[in-house]
Scaffold this active site. Structure first.
Site, PDB file in Angstrom:
ATOM      1  N   VAL A  42     -28.931 -62.825  37.113  1.00 16.93           N
ATOM      2  CA  VAL A  42     -27.843 -62.103  37.763  1.00 16.93           C
ATOM      3  C   VAL A  42     -27.587 -62.427  39.214  1.00 16.93           C
ATOM      4  O   VAL A  42     -26.593 -62.797  39.662  1.00 16.93           O
ATOM      5  CB  VAL A  42     -27.776 -60.762  37.550  1.00 16.93           C
TER       6      VAL A  42
ATOM      7  N   LYS B 240     -22.725 -61.063  33.706  1.00  9.71           N
ATOM      8  CA  LYS B 240     -23.618 -60.543  34.659  1.00  9.71           C
ATOM      9  C   LYS B 240     -23.600 -59.037  34.623  1.00  9.71           C
ATOM     10  O   LYS B 240     -24.475 -58.045  34.627  1.00  9.71           O
ATOM     11  CB  LYS B 240     -23.443 -61.113  35.984  1.00  9.71           C
TER      12      LYS B 240
END
Ligand code: NAP
Length: 349
Positions: A155, A227
């Site tokens: 992420v 994400k």
């Protein structure tokens, strides 16, 4: 402790990871960790498996010069390498997954991760796919086989998000989060504020290797949605996918919105957010006007930041000022150390 590593994908991130392992040998030795790369697979550049260990640094150098890893025509599949890994004499086996992401399905990484976990192989990955598309199922599989499934680089490159929550917030509740999680779009929005044309700012991100290979994944908000889904799945048990995340993106016409925000003393940002509500987790990627002193509103260029809304600690903000490949490689390194520490402490999921 020896760890046998199978590298699935040998592109920019995996090659930087291999170099980092070499550079950090003294740190690894002090932690009593001895990683041995026994296999490497790619899509089109061949593969290699050597139970006694490969010279991965040399393979990375050759690959960077354009050579294949091994004979392309008779390339071993990832599954075949996993089978060979089964008969490894080294007890702790780790799959390092860094293949290209198909944003519609999370494949091929979802299958690679599932195959490895089901064989009792630990998994570390920088790929968003598995955690954005199938986190719950893969975590259950990892738990059932007593192995780790770790993805710190997926992420915010190497910035510890999942580790932060897992290791330092015991028992805390995560009520939600919001974040600027895509560097390319934040860079373009900053450039638009300065009057630069959209296409020129995007071209710079492509030239610098920051934009995804297909830049529409960034500008249409897909990367941010993946994400956001990954964060929502892990932190809020959302059981969502990138396609279920309401999504906005940016384009040349966004310049008008940027100017309008500036005229009212605000800044336009592409924000991924999710929170628990009465009917489940609500997740979205949206263009919002923020105060310039807001921790997300103050981000320039490629900066990323994530604000966690927690109980009892309240709001916690973590900012990434310098993203990039080396940081992602470090996230894999940190995950590898976690695997080794867990194994030597007798940890069971
Ligand atoms: N680059 C970054 O800064 C960054 C940051 C965070 C996360 N990530 C994530 O990390 C992953 C890797 O990124 P990257 O920049 O290293 O990508 P990359 O340079 O494009 O490398 C991808 C590698 O995956 C291989 N591959 C693709 N499909 C495969 C398959 N089915 N089986 C085996 N190998 C396969 C490719 O093989 P060939 O060599 O034959 O093409 C290549 O070696 C991606 O999921 C990306 O989203 C990257």
């Amino acid at each position: 402790m020896k760890l046998a590593l199978l590298l699935v994908g040998f592109g920019h991130v995996a090659r930087r990871f291999v170099a980092l392992l070499d550079e950090m040998r003294p740190a690894l030795a002090s932690l009593d960790i001895d990683p041995v790369v026994v296999g490497i697979t790619t899509l089109t550049h061949g593969s290699a498996f050597e139970a006694a260990g490969l010279d991965a640094v040399q393979a990375a150098q050759r690959r960077a010069e354009g050579d294949a890893i091994g004979p392309v025509a008779a390339s071993l599949s990832t599954l075949e390498c996993l089978r060979r890994l089964d008969s490894q004499s080294i007890e702790t086996r780790v799959l390092v997954e860094t293949t290209t992401l198909d944003i519609q399905s999370g494949e091929p990484a979802v299958s690679h991760v599932a195959d490895a976990l089901a064989r009792g192989v630990h998994v570390i990955t920088a790929n968003k796919g598995p955690v954005a598309f199938r986190y719950r199922g893969l975590k259950e599989l990892a738990d059932a086989h007593g192995v780790s499934f770790l993805f710190e680089g997926a992420v915010m490159d190497g910035i510890p998000i999942f580790n932060l929550v897992r290791e330092t917030l015991p028992g805390a509740t995560i009520r939600g989060f919001r974040g600027v999680v895509n560097s390319t779009t934040n860079h373009i929005l900053t450039a638009l504020e300065q009057g630069e044309p959209f296409d020129r700012a995007l071209a710079r991100m492509q030239a610098d290797g920051v934009a995804e290979a297909d830049p529409t994944l960034d500008i249409l908000g897909w990367d941010a949605a993946a994400k956001t889904a990954a964060l929502a799945n892990v932190l809020l048990d959302a059981g969502t996918t990138p396609r279920l995340v309401a999504r906005e993106g940016i384009g040349p016409a966004t310049a008008g919105l940027v100017r309008a925000a500036r005229a009212s003393g605000k800044r336009l940002k592409l924000v991924g957010r999710a929170s628990r509500g009465p009917s489940g987790v609500d997740a979205a990627v949206e263009l919002v006007q923020l105060d310039p002193f807001d921790p997300l509103g103050s981000l320039d260029g490629q900066g990323n930041a994530l604000e966690l809304d927690t109980w009892p600690l309240g709001r916690i903000v973590i900012t990434q000022r310098d993203g990039g490949m080396e940081k992602t490689a470090y996230a894999l390194f940190a995950d590898l150390v976690t695997v080794a520490r867990r194994v030597s402490s007798g940890w069971r999921a």
